[in-house]
Design a protein around this motif. Structure first.
Motif, PDB file in Angstrom:
ATOM      1  N   ASN A  64      -0.101  -7.798   3.649  1.00 51.86           N
ATOM      2  CA  ASN A  64      -0.260  -6.381   3.337  1.00 51.86           C
ATOM      3  C   ASN A  64       0.796  -5.601   4.117  1.00 51.86           C
ATOM      4  N   ILE A  65       1.497  -4.730   3.440  1.00 50.69           N
ATOM      5  CA  ILE A  65       2.399  -3.801   4.121  1.00 50.69           C
ATOM      6  C   ILE A  65       2.128  -2.400   3.574  1.00 50.69           C
ATOM      7  N   MET A  66       2.499  -1.391   4.374  1.00 53.89           N
ATOM      8  CA  MET A  66       2.248  -0.003   3.992  1.00 53.89           C
ATOM      9  C   MET A  66       3.571   0.736   3.879  1.00 53.89           C
ATOM     10  N   MET A  67       3.698   1.559   2.849  1.00 56.71           N
ATOM     11  CA  MET A  67       4.882   2.384   2.668  1.00 56.71           C
ATOM     12  C   MET A  67       4.474   3.839   2.534  1.00 56.71           C
ATOM     13  N   THR A  68       5.089   4.684   3.335  1.00 50.98           N
ATOM     14  CA  THR A  68       4.802   6.124   3.302  1.00 50.98           C
ATOM     15  C   THR A  68       5.630   6.759   2.187  1.00 50.98           C
ATOM     16  N   MET A  69       4.951   7.301   1.195  1.00 49.51           N
ATOM     17  CA  MET A  69       5.624   7.928   0.057  1.00 49.51           C
ATOM     18  C   MET A  69       5.449   9.436   0.161  1.00 49.51           C
TER      19      MET A  69
ATOM     20  N   HIS B 268       0.849  -1.188   0.000  1.00 48.04           N
ATOM     21  CA  HIS B 268       0.000   0.000   0.000  1.00 48.04           C
ATOM     22  C   HIS B 268       0.888   1.242   0.000  1.00 48.04           C
ATOM     23  N   LEU B 269       0.990   1.899  -1.140  1.00 47.44           N
ATOM     24  CA  LEU B 269       1.775   3.127  -1.250  1.00 47.44           C
ATOM     25  C   LEU B 269       0.887   4.298  -0.842  1.00 47.44           C
ATOM     26  N   VAL B 270       1.311   5.034   0.172  1.00 49.08           N
ATOM     27  CA  VAL B 270       0.497   6.114   0.725  1.00 49.08           C
ATOM     28  C   VAL B 270       1.183   7.457   0.456  1.00 49.08           C
ATOM     29  N   PRO B 271       0.765   8.158  -0.594  1.00 46.74           N
ATOM     30  CA  PRO B 271       1.296   9.504  -0.830  1.00 46.74           C
ATOM     31  C   PRO B 271       0.818  10.451   0.276  1.00 46.74           C
ATOM     32  N   HIS B 272       1.759  11.172   0.890  1.00 47.68           N
ATOM     33  CA  HIS B 272       1.380  12.049   2.007  1.00 47.68           C
ATOM     34  C   HIS B 272       2.403  13.161   2.140  1.00 47.68           C
ATOM     35  N   THR B 273       2.011  14.185   2.852  1.00 46.57           N
ATOM     36  CA  THR B 273       2.927  15.250   3.238  1.00 46.57           C
ATOM     37  C   THR B 273       2.782  15.463   4.739  1.00 46.57           C
ATOM     38  N   HIS B 274       3.893  15.747   5.395  1.00 49.32           N
ATOM     39  CA  HIS B 274       3.847  16.071   6.826  1.00 49.32           C
ATOM     40  C   HIS B 274       4.145  17.555   6.976  1.00 49.32           C
TER      41      HIS B 274
ATOM     42  N   TYR C  49      -5.561   0.283   4.066  1.00 45.70           N
ATOM     43  CA  TYR C  49      -4.633  -0.710   4.589  1.00 45.70           C
ATOM     44  C   TYR C  49      -5.223  -1.398   5.821  1.00 45.70           C
ATOM     45  N   LEU C  50      -5.799  -0.613   6.737  1.00 48.26           N
ATOM     46  CA  LEU C  50      -6.414  -1.169   7.938  1.00 48.26           C
ATOM     47  C   LEU C  50      -7.543  -2.128   7.591  1.00 48.26           C
TER      48      LEU C  50
ATOM     49  N   ASN D 143       2.438  -6.846  -5.346  1.00 43.96           N
ATOM     50  CA  ASN D 143       1.420  -6.028  -6.010  1.00 43.96           C
ATOM     51  C   ASN D 143       1.401  -4.646  -5.390  1.00 43.96           C
ATOM     52  N   LEU D 144       1.786  -3.631  -6.149  1.00 43.14           N
ATOM     53  CA  LEU D 144       1.816  -2.247  -5.675  1.00 43.14           C
ATOM     54  C   LEU D 144       0.507  -1.557  -6.009  1.00 43.14           C
ATOM     55  N   LEU D 145       0.014  -0.728  -5.107  1.00 50.10           N
ATOM     56  CA  LEU D 145      -1.203   0.037  -5.377  1.00 50.10           C
ATOM     57  C   LEU D 145      -1.183   1.335  -4.598  1.00 50.10           C
TER      58      LEU D 145
END
Length: 986
Positions: A250-255, A5-11, A298-299, A289-291
């Motif tokens: 399932n794994i999550m990556m912060t992009m 799970h690719l999560v586009p985000h800004t902090h 993800y949860l 599988n990337l998405l």
């Protein structure tokens, strides 16, 4: 498949190296390149161009500002993205708040502020369902409990002690169920929690922001620099490395990272290619599988695996990023700002209550707008680089200025309320004046008036008796209460130590007028203060003062009243012993000021880590502040109402030990600063309470954000074998309202209450210490880029003044005291002053000099946490219905008190200015009805093998919208939140 799970985000920090305004507009890029408005400007078109893309946004302080500038077309497009789940709001607070230095009241309010904005603008699709605390420096169990009560399905955070993280990685225990209130709230407070693998940044080598240095995806075979094959293989390796530490497929990556996506196209173009080429490998047997995804997606996938997870009921303090590097200094950094934020929250609750009780707000009113300004200012300050004290100095100044502006707006609301509540008929109420520096004995109004009125408002649901101290100039005064009766007062000379404080410049007051006030619940009392021409007219009595060096003093030295006796050291000026006279408990107690030398270093590795705004690192043992008390003019003061010992420990520290009549505590008002740095040493000033007799072992206890109590054990962590490389910093914990030790053999408890958040510990059996002020010479290299070296109005080191309330009692009787005192400290009475142009008798005929918003007090174990006007105006359904938001809480834990820990019942018919017509129960954040709450269920293994798997549920059922209850029940530690419509009686 292994779904990534690719999560586009800004902090986006709501102030840190730049102010919140500078961050939004992108100014002062010489400090840091960051412009939040351009991030949103850039991301929205990218999402609109491709239905597969996703983005999450967090900080509503920024989003709300951006939203208010958009035209109708842009708003329609954004609403479309939100409704489709492609732009998702996570966390949803006004900011991503700190968890160590924040009080639960302010934490709930700042989230409610953000939730309310999202609900009004986006309806149900804008509701956050995930906590996202990716940057705070340690994590509170109370925060987890709140998130569960907000209705969140889970929480993700980024910072975890390096030893804890290593252990969790080895045990594949990066995701678990966090039990936020296992003793009191049970399942209601349980929250699935995940620790992010890469902090919150992209995997190494795969940052595609325009300011990143990683190589883009180059896939044109006609180019010489094509790198697609190596980039795909490198990413597959990154995925496999991360996946081996997680349980599911399932794994999550912060992009994304800090202030990224100003040019969103660079990110999305490279992510598109990465997804395309990695997924093509599936035809060669790859299971990766990337998405594009979001944390809630993800949860959802994790939940449907129906796994059994591990659990924990600990918090995550203190946080260490490596050996010798414990981030426990910020528990006390910028002590003045921490105190100002606490007092500002106190004032905000007062103004919100008065707004409702006086019925000031119509659909759009000055009160609504003024309170919005103050709410937003206080919301911004809760940021994890705000109240934490880890921002640059000019940013701290900006936070303080925002609070000052908000406080002035709030005071205008309170004044308008008194204009309605004070007059009995058509008489116009006098203008209210507020004094914000009474803690340093300065009030320009009272110093220049020969007679005046003082109105004391009590924001608690219980009658309060308290002592007030008013700076005055004359020698004799007559004080008259709301019923026309004379009030005994005491004249207390303002000390030389107070007169030295540079911010008092302009004050001419020589004395403080001290007297006791009694104020009804949710009400006010008006007192009359009149200068007397001679002693016979006055109700004030002088104080008797004897210098500590005087031959008139009896040995041993002491001060006492009906409750306590405090024995004093006639040589050093420290305390020597405390006696609770009513309980017949005596202990030796040496209390005074000490300091640690702050470690200096270049921070190149752990052993060279410097003490700074974030980190606490001490060099050597604590050092006693020089004992020069006898030479510096310390003295004992006695009188009818208060006994005081004024102790001077040198030019850097002094204190006043006070015993007020009939008060079950010893007040210690400490003043520290300016801290001397001419010796080129940074210093950490503590106050130490050393009993020298209590056998407390390695255990001590601190509160969690002002609510539940957590047991601490020196040099120990419950979930891993702890190797403590810093005996001081590694044992420091946040103290938001209280810290205590217990001698179970002798049934004694020593509790210290604080008026702001401070770091504290018990480093030896029978001792407590609190870090009250810091002045440092080195930056600790965590980004702020400057040492924590605050200065005051005179350019010298900042002077900070605060209070501790000390209680010595039996273990079983202590909770009833520290619970009620904590409430009274953060919800203290509010004072305002006005001119008196007539006699008190004439004023009593024209004004309501005593008034209450309740017919009777709330139960002793109940607090009305929130009372404020509430708007249901929505962009979705623009209908305005006048409503209020009201919260009640049970302030005791189970088994703390045989009576007060029992369930409580609140009578909802006791308000004097309104009657509740309809009432609907909501989640804690007030953004959707509790009856609609349907959180994802999680199965877990208890973290204690002896515990049962059974889950305790609270007995109450949600109150539906149509109901008009007359009472409601509360279980221990429960907070219940309601939106109500009213019939006005005022």
């Amino acid at each position: 498949m292994l779904n990534v799970h690719l999560v586009p985000h800004t902090h986006d920090d709501v102030g840190w190296l730049k102010t919140v305004d500078q961050y939004f507009y992108g100014s002062r890029n010489d400090i840091q390149h960051a412009g939040v408005q351009y991030i949103l400007d850039s991301v929205i078109p990218e999402l609109l161009s491709d239905p597969s893309k996703r983005f999450i946004y967090v900080e509503i302080a920024f989003f709300a500002r951006w939203w208010r500038e958009q035209d109708g077309i842009m708003k329609e497009n954004v609403m479309k993205l939100v409704n489709e789940g492609r732009l998702e709001f996570v966390l949803g607070g006004w900011c991503m708040n700190d968890e160590a230095s924040t009080h639960y009241n302010a934490m709930i309010d700042q989230h409610t502020l953000g939730f309310s904005f999202l609900e009004q603008e986006f309806g149900g699709c804008g509701r956050p369902r995930v906590g996202w605390q990716i940057d705070p420096f340690g994590h509170s169990r109370e925060q987890a409990s709140m998130f569960a009560q907000f209705g969140f399905d889970g929480l993700f955070f980024g910072r975890l002690d390096y030893q804890d993280k290593d252990t969790r990685l080895k045990q594949n225990n990066m995701e678990f169920v966090w039990r936020g209130s296992p003793k009191n709230l049970g399942e209601t407070s349980e929250l699935f929690t995940g620790v992010l693998y890469n902090h919150y940044v992209p995997p190494p080598g795969f940052c595609f922001d325009e300011f990143c240095k990683d190589a883009p995806i180059m896939d044109d075979e006609r180019m010489n620099d094509v790198n697609i094959q190596s980039r795909v293989q490198d990413f597959i390796k990154v995925v496999k490395d991360q996946a081996q530490h997680f349980h599911s497929n399932n794994i999550m990556m912060t992009m994304g990272s800090d202030f990224q996506y100003e040019n969103a196209h660079t990110w999305y173009k490279n992510l598109d290619k990465l997804i395309k080429y990695v997924n093509q490998q599936q035809s060669n047997g790859s299971n990766i599988n990337l998405l594009y995804s979001t944390p809630s997606c993800y949860l959802f996938n994790l939940n449907h695996l129906n796994q059994v997870w591990n659990s924990t009921k600990d918090d995550f303090f203190p946080y260490a990023s490596r050996e010798n590097t414990f981030w426990s200094g910020y528990f006390s950094s910028r002590a003045a700002l921490k105190g100002y934020a606490r007092k500002s929250n106190n004032l905000l609750q007062v103004c919100k209550q008065l707004d409702v009780l006086a019925n000031l707000s119509s659909p759009v009113s000055f009160a609504t707008e003024n309170l919005r300004i103050f709410k937003e200012a206080l919301g911004v300050v809760q940021h994890h680089d705000g109240i934490s004290g880890t921002e640059k100095q000019h940013v701290a100044d900006d936070y303080a200025q925002r609070l000052a502006v908000g406080a002035e707006k709030c005071q205008q609301v309170a004044s308008a309320a008194f204009e309605k509540l004070l007059p009995k008929g058509s008489e116009k109420a006098p203008k209210q004046v507020y004094c914000t520096l009474t803690n340093i004995s300065y009030c320009n109004f009272t110093e220049h008036q020969k007679q005046f009125m003082m109105t004391v408002y009590n924001p608690l649901g219980h009658t309060v008796t308290d002592f007030v101290r008013i700076p005055v100039l004359a020698e004799w005064y007559r004080v008259v209460d709301p019923k026309g009766l004379n009030v005994t007062a005491q004249m207390v000379p303002i000390s030389d130590e107070t007169k030295k404080i540079p911010e008092r410049n302009g004050s001419i007051a020589m004395n403080e007028l001290v007297f006791m006030v009694e104020v009804p619940p949710l009400g006010y009392s008006t007192y009359f203060i009149i200068e007397a021409s001679h002693q016979e007219e006055a109700t004030s009595q002088p104080s008797q003062i004897v210098p500590l060096s005087s031959d008139e003093l009896e040995i041993p030295l002491y001060i006492d009243n009906d409750q306590y006796l405090v024995l004093l050291d006639n040589i050093k000026g420290n305390t020597m012993g405390f006696t609770n006279k009513k309980k017949n408990i005596s202990i030796p107690l040496h209390q005074g000021f000490w300091w640690y030398e702050a470690y200096g270093g270049n921070c190149s590795k752990g052993e060279f880590q410097a003490s700074g705004a974030y980190a606490l690192r001490t060099k050597g043992g604590r050092q006693l502040v020089p004992d020069t008390t006898m030479k510096l003019g310390s003295y004992i003061l006695t009188g009818e109402l208060v006994q005081e010992a004024h102790m001077i420990f040198g030019p850097e520290a002094s204190e006043v030990i006070r015993l007020y009549n009939n008060k079950p505590y010893v007040e210690i008002e400490w003043t520290v600063g300016p801290i001397n740095i001419k010796d080129k040493l940074g210093k950490e000033f503590i106050t130490l309470y050393d009993t020298q007799s209590m056998e407390t072992g390695s255990l001590f206890y601190t509160d969690a954000n002002g609510r539940e109590i957590l047991e601490r054990r020196r040099d120990h962590r419950n979930t891993w074998n702890f190797n403590n490389t810093e005996p001081v910093a590694g044992n420091y914990y946040p103290v938001n309202s209280r810290i205590f030790i217990q001698d179970k053999t002798n049934n004694q408890q020593l509790t210290v209450m604080t008026d702001r958040s401070e770091g504290g510990s018990s480093l030896e059996s029978g001792t407590l210490e609190l870090l009250v002020h810091r002045r440092l010479l080195y930056d600790d290299h965590f980004g702020v880029g400057e040492p924590l070296n605050e200065t005051g109005a005179d350019g010298q080191g900042l002077v900070v003044r605060g209070k501790h309330l000390v209680i010595l009692d039996t273990i079983e009787d202590s909770p009833s005291l520290h619970r009620s005192l904590a409430l009274q400290m953060y919800m203290a009475p509010s004072l305002s002053f006005s001119q008196l142009t007539m006699t008190p008798e004439q004023a009593m005929s024209k004004y309501n000099t005593q008034w209450s918003g309740l017919k009777k007090s709330l139960p002793a174990n109940v607090h009305m946490l929130t009372l404020e006007q509430w708007s249901t105006t929505s962009s979705i359904e623009p209908i305005e219905i006048p409503q209020i938001l009201i919260r009640f809480e049970h302030i005791y834990e189970k088994d703390e008190d045989p009576v007060l820990s029992q369930p409580a019942v609140v009578d909802l018919t006791d308000f004097t200015t309104f009657r509740i017509v309809t009432m609907q129960e909501f989640t804690l954040g007030a953004n959707f009805p509790l009856a609609e709450l349907n959180r994802l269920p999680w199965r877990y293994i208890p973290d204690n093998k002896e515990e049962s798997l059974s889950k305790e549920k609270l007995l109450n059922t949600a109150i539906p919208h149509s109901s008009v209850p007359t009472t409601l029940s509360l279980q221990p530690m429960q907070i219940r939140t309601f939106v109500a419509t009213l019939q006005r009686l005022l």
